[in-house]
Design an enzyme around this catalytic site. Structure first.
Site, PDB file in Angstrom:
ATOM      1  N   GLY A 259     136.507  20.152  31.325  1.00 53.59           N
ATOM      2  CA  GLY A 259     137.174  19.827  31.140  1.00 53.59           C
ATOM      3  C   GLY A 259     136.796  18.342  31.131  1.00 53.59           C
ATOM      4  O   GLY A 259     135.674  18.235  31.323  1.00 53.59           O
TER       5      GLY A 259
ATOM      6  N   GLY B 228     135.114  15.474  33.327  1.00 54.38           N
ATOM      7  CA  GLY B 228     134.537  15.417  34.407  1.00 54.38           C
ATOM      8  C   GLY B 228     133.662  14.525  34.295  1.00 54.38           C
ATOM      9  O   GLY B 228     132.970  14.255  36.099  1.00 54.38           O
TER      10      GLY B 228
ATOM     11  N   LYS C 138     134.994   6.006  30.898  1.00 52.88           N
ATOM     12  CA  LYS C 138     133.599   6.960  30.652  1.00 52.88           C
ATOM     13  C   LYS C 138     132.668   6.238  31.575  1.00 52.88           C
ATOM     14  O   LYS C 138     132.072   5.145  31.883  1.00 52.88           O
ATOM     15  CB  LYS C 138     133.111   6.958  29.143  1.00 52.88           C
ATOM     16  CG  LYS C 138     132.424   8.363  29.751  1.00 52.88           C
ATOM     17  CD  LYS C 138     132.090   8.853  27.971  1.00 52.88           C
ATOM     18  CE  LYS C 138     131.361  10.355  28.227  1.00 52.88           C
ATOM     19  NZ  LYS C 138     131.147  10.934  27.277  1.00 52.88           N
TER      20      LYS C 138
ATOM     21  N   GLY D 223     129.597  12.560  37.686  1.00 56.14           N
ATOM     22  CA  GLY D 223     131.126  11.638  36.879  1.00 56.14           C
ATOM     23  C   GLY D 223     130.887  10.654  36.899  1.00 56.14           C
ATOM     24  O   GLY D 223     131.494   9.657  36.203  1.00 56.14           O
TER      25      GLY D 223
ATOM     26  N   ARG E  49     136.286   4.175  25.233  1.00 56.49           N
ATOM     27  CA  ARG E  49     135.645   5.156  24.053  1.00 56.49           C
ATOM     28  C   ARG E  49     137.162   4.848  23.490  1.00 56.49           C
ATOM     29  O   ARG E  49     137.811   4.756  24.142  1.00 56.49           O
ATOM     30  CB  ARG E  49     135.309   5.947  24.607  1.00 56.49           C
ATOM     31  CG  ARG E  49     135.001   6.683  23.483  1.00 56.49           C
ATOM     32  CD  ARG E  49     134.498   7.850  23.810  1.00 56.49           C
ATOM     33  NE  ARG E  49     135.085   8.990  24.023  1.00 56.49           N
ATOM     34  CZ  ARG E  49     134.206   9.919  24.264  1.00 56.49           C
ATOM     35  NH1 ARG E  49     132.928  10.207  24.373  1.00 56.49           N
ATOM     36  NH2 ARG E  49     135.730  10.616  25.469  1.00 56.49           N
TER      37      ARG E  49
ATOM     38  N   ARG F 269     139.974  18.099  21.781  1.00 56.01           N
ATOM     39  CA  ARG F 269     139.155  18.892  21.366  1.00 56.01           C
ATOM     40  C   ARG F 269     139.325  20.232  20.533  1.00 56.01           C
ATOM     41  O   ARG F 269     140.787  20.811  20.870  1.00 56.01           O
ATOM     42  CB  ARG F 269     138.164  19.214  22.042  1.00 56.01           C
ATOM     43  CG  ARG F 269     137.779  17.902  22.919  1.00 56.01           C
ATOM     44  CD  ARG F 269     137.282  17.725  25.116  1.00 56.01           C
ATOM     45  NE  ARG F 269     136.898  16.302  24.742  1.00 56.01           N
ATOM     46  CZ  ARG F 269     135.528  16.287  25.430  1.00 56.01           C
ATOM     47  NH1 ARG F 269     135.035  16.670  25.101  1.00 56.01           N
ATOM     48  NH2 ARG F 269     136.195  14.736  25.886  1.00 56.01           N
TER      49      ARG F 269
ATOM     50  N   ASP G 218     133.433  21.978  21.986  1.00 59.35           N
ATOM     51  CA  ASP G 218     134.168  20.626  23.192  1.00 59.35           C
ATOM     52  C   ASP G 218     134.266  19.430  22.923  1.00 59.35           C
ATOM     53  O   ASP G 218     134.090  18.689  23.496  1.00 59.35           O
ATOM     54  CB  ASP G 218     133.625  21.512  25.254  1.00 59.35           C
ATOM     55  CG  ASP G 218     132.615  20.972  24.735  1.00 59.35           C
ATOM     56  OD1 ASP G 218     131.950  21.400  24.338  1.00 59.35           O
ATOM     57  OD2 ASP G 218     132.052  20.564  25.626  1.00 59.35           O
TER      58      ASP G 218
ATOM     59  N   ASP H  25     131.224  12.416  21.500  1.00 58.58           N
ATOM     60  CA  ASP H  25     130.792  13.079  22.174  1.00 58.58           C
ATOM     61  C   ASP H  25     129.663  12.800  21.708  1.00 58.58           C
ATOM     62  O   ASP H  25     128.650  14.069  21.533  1.00 58.58           O
ATOM     63  CB  ASP H  25     130.915  14.170  22.813  1.00 58.58           C
ATOM     64  CG  ASP H  25     131.977  14.256  24.245  1.00 58.58           C
ATOM     65  OD1 ASP H  25     132.455  13.062  24.476  1.00 58.58           O
ATOM     66  OD2 ASP H  25     132.340  15.222  24.926  1.00 58.58           O
TER      67      ASP H  25
HETATM   68  P1  AMP Z   1     128.854  17.232  27.438  1.00 56.37           P
HETATM   69  O1  AMP Z   1     127.464  17.379  27.707  1.00 56.37           O
HETATM   70  O2  AMP Z   1     128.959  14.785  27.768  1.00 56.37           O
HETATM   71  O3  AMP Z   1     129.100  16.946  26.398  1.00 56.37           O
HETATM   72  O4  AMP Z   1     129.313  17.435  28.798  1.00 56.37           O
HETATM   73  C1  AMP Z   1     129.768  19.098  29.166  1.00 56.37           C
HETATM   74  C2  AMP Z   1     130.022  18.615  29.773  1.00 56.37           C
HETATM   75  O5  AMP Z   1     130.050  18.720  31.376  1.00 56.37           O
HETATM   76  C3  AMP Z   1     132.197  18.281  30.345  1.00 56.37           C
HETATM   77  O6  AMP Z   1     132.834  18.910  30.822  1.00 56.37           O
HETATM   78  C4  AMP Z   1     131.603  17.075  30.661  1.00 56.37           C
HETATM   79  O7  AMP Z   1     132.752  16.324  31.390  1.00 56.37           O
HETATM   80  C5  AMP Z   1     130.817  17.658  31.863  1.00 56.37           C
HETATM   81  N1  AMP Z   1     129.654  16.682  32.580  1.00 56.37           N
HETATM   82  C6  AMP Z   1     128.460  16.229  32.174  1.00 56.37           C
HETATM   83  N2  AMP Z   1     127.673  14.975  32.389  1.00 56.37           N
HETATM   84  C7  AMP Z   1     128.467  15.147  33.506  1.00 56.37           C
HETATM   85  C8  AMP Z   1     128.603  14.386  35.299  1.00 56.37           C
HETATM   86  N3  AMP Z   1     127.179  13.468  35.097  1.00 56.37           N
HETATM   87  N4  AMP Z   1     129.276  14.671  35.897  1.00 56.37           N
HETATM   88  C9  AMP Z   1     130.471  15.232  35.704  1.00 56.37           C
HETATM   89  N5  AMP Z   1     130.598  15.707  34.613  1.00 56.37           N
HETATM   90  C10 AMP Z   1     129.726  15.823  33.907  1.00 56.37           C
HETATM   91 MG    MG Z   2     131.455  16.354  25.865  1.00 52.46          MG
END
Ligand code: AMP
Ligand code: MG
Length: 502
Positions: free
Chosen positions: A82, A84, A105, A118, A168, A175, A246, A256
């Site tokens: 979701g 995050g 973001k 986050g 963004r 997705r 995703d 992404d």
């Molecule tokens: P990504 O690698 O950016 O595609 O992220 C994969 C998942 O991890 C998604 O659900 C993101 O929202 C979550 N995520 C990645 N980095 C963080 C972070 N620093 N804090 C919270 N959630 C994260």
């Molecule tokens: Mg992602």
């Protein structure tokens, strides 16, 4: 008057959670994307841009929410995903009444953050800003950044890094994983609600079709856009790095960004993501991983379409990809039309480039100098670049024969239409023009992105501004950046692989 709204709020409550962003205080507005802001009809003051991008205050009508989705990461289903570290603020319509999502973001934790903070870091924010502009200028559908802020706070990644937040813009933030989530729960009512939302917001032409044809056509559209997008990635030598479902947009936009890279040397199995130890998302694997992802989406759609429609969608991906890839690569070779047998010539050209350790982009730049009459002439910049080996001499003979066939085919087609055919000089002009408009002079290589990031971390934003402008016109190069159009010369500048941390 610009209208701000959040259409996602009309969907069932369990699709999202309302979120209060954690503002990033004492920040610099590093960049605001004026052409994109203009396209969206946004004319905020500098203070408003800063407030929105730092998560302090939003225009009335925008309501920050975190979306729930799931997805397959490196082949394994992860039900716990979701937003995050980002929130969907809402939408705004451009002058053509096209709706655009605006997403903030790095705005802090959400119910989907799991162990994460986050936050986003400046390094990744700058990389995402640059690549959005670069791909857009190359004609590759992509999300783009609208504004970027640099904060005082430090965030822990491999070490401590400055925090950033950014806006963004995308046609949608839905997705493949959104549909996987609903299919996994056998929630057909919600699945159809989401499909209809995507149709309304991204593909309104499909809205009048009856069910189940509407869903079959939605799937076909997503699959063929994805195939076209990946064919363009291959054409421009772009490696996404984390093609998890995703990270795949149903709008067929590149989405992404993580450890992405453009090829330097033509290494066909190049893996830009350090953590991808199996090479799942290697450059050469991207087309089949795109199909794999589409098959996951097709399985999710199996709840609302027939088996025959599902089978058709998979074939559509393959046919669309093959056609788009071949015509794209032929255009880079200066061929206005592609023939089925060109796939062998294209493949052999890339293999020879790899065997010769030559730069993917500069090869096509130099091809304008290919001398049809005196192909073995040493002083020719093309021959100087590839060398005069027997393999390249054979390649030149093959290329020359293919050009002759192209010219003859064009002549025959023109004669049928009672038009005058191109003379050899005009044909050569056409060849050069095709090459020049299908391979850029300036490529956002990872070492260049790294230089821009290091300057931004010192609060020197001038290189970022300079490159954002240059990447918007990549088919020519100004004197100041001329050196960057050559293959990387120093050790360590080539083939940098990056970690997933962002
Ligand atoms: P990504 O690698 O950016 O595609 O992220 C994969 C998942 O991890 C998604 O659900 C993101 O929202 C979550 N995520 C990645 N980095 C963080 C972070 N620093 N804090 C919270 N959630 C994260
Ligand atoms: Mg992602």
């Amino acid at each position: 008057m610009t209208q701000f709204y959040n259409a996602y709020l009309n969907l069932p409550n369990h699709f999202y959670r309302a979120v209060k962003p954690q503002p990033m205080l004492e920040a610099d507005l590093v960049h605001c994307n004026q052409p994109l802001a203009h396209q969206l009809g946004l004319n905020f003051s500098a203070q408003q841009w800063l407030d929105i991008t730092c998560g302090v205050a939003f225009p009335d009508g925008w309501t920050p929410i975190a979306q729930k989705y799931t997805g397959h990461q490196f082949g394994y289903y992860n039900p716990q995903l979701g937003d995050g570290r980002g929130v969907l603020l809402g939408q705004v319509n451009d002058a053509h009444d096209q709706a655009w999502d605006v997403h903030l973001k790095g705005s802090g934790q959400t119910p989907f953050s799991r162990q994460g903070d986050g936050r986003a870091v400046l390094r990744s924010a700058v990389r995402e800003y640059l690549i959005g502009e670069a791909l857009h200028a190359l004609g590759v559908p992509t999300t783009r950044c609208l504004a970027l802020c640099h904060g005082l706070e430090n965030v822990r990644r491999d070490g401590l890094e400055p925090r950033a937040t950014y806006l963004r813009v995308a046609k949608t933030h839905i997705r493949f994983g959104h549909f996987e989530w609903l299919a996994q729960q056998n929630d057909v009512v919600s699945f159809k609600a989401l499909a209809n939302y995507v149709i309304q917001t991204v593909y309104p032409d499909l809205a009048t079709l009856p069910e189940p044809e509407r869903y079959a056509q939605l799937l076909n559209t997503i699959v063929s856009r994805t195939a076209q997008m990946i064919a363009l990635w291959q054409k421009v030598g772009f490696c996404h790095g984390v093609m998890n479902t995703d990270n795949m947009s149903v709008a067929g936009e590149t989405f992404d960004f993580g450890p992405y890279a453009f090829l330097d040397d033509c290494q066909l199995h190049y893996v830009c993501n350090h953590s991808d130890t199996q090479g799942r998302y290697a450059y050469s694997q991207q087309p089949s991983m795109g199909l794999w992802n589409c098959q996951v989406l097709i399985s999710a759609f199996a709840h609302v379409i027939s088996e025959a429609d599902a089978q058709h969608a998979a074939e559509l991906y393959i046919n669309t990809y093959n056609q788009a890839y071949l015509s794209g690569l032929c255009a880079k070779l200066g061929l206005a039309n592609s023939l089925p047998q060109d796939k062998h010539f294209v493949a052999d050209t890339l293999i020879l480039l790899e065997q010769s350790s030559l730069d993917f982009h500069v090869f096509f730049n130099k091809l304008v100098y290919f001398n049809v009459e005196q192909r073995h002439c040493q002083s020719n910049p093309f021959t100087e670049f590839v060398g005069d080996s027997q393999a390249w001499q054979q390649w030149a003979t093959r290329y020359q024969a293919r050009l002759a066939l192209e010219h003859a085919n064009q002549e025959a087609a023109q004669n049928n239409l009672l038009h005058t055919a191109l003379n050899p000089t005009q044909f050569e002009t056409q060849r050069v023009a095709l090459i020049n408009t299908n391979t850029p002079q300036l490529v956002l290589r990872n070492y260049i992105a790294q230089e821009i990031i290091e300057a931004a971390q010192r609060k020197d934003y001038a290189p970022l501004t300079q490159w954002v402008h240059a990447l918007r016109e990549p088919f020519s190069v100004c004197d100041a950046l001329k050196a960057y159009s050559a293959p990387p010369s120093q050790k360590g500048q080539k083939g940098l692989a990056l970690s997933c941390s962002s």
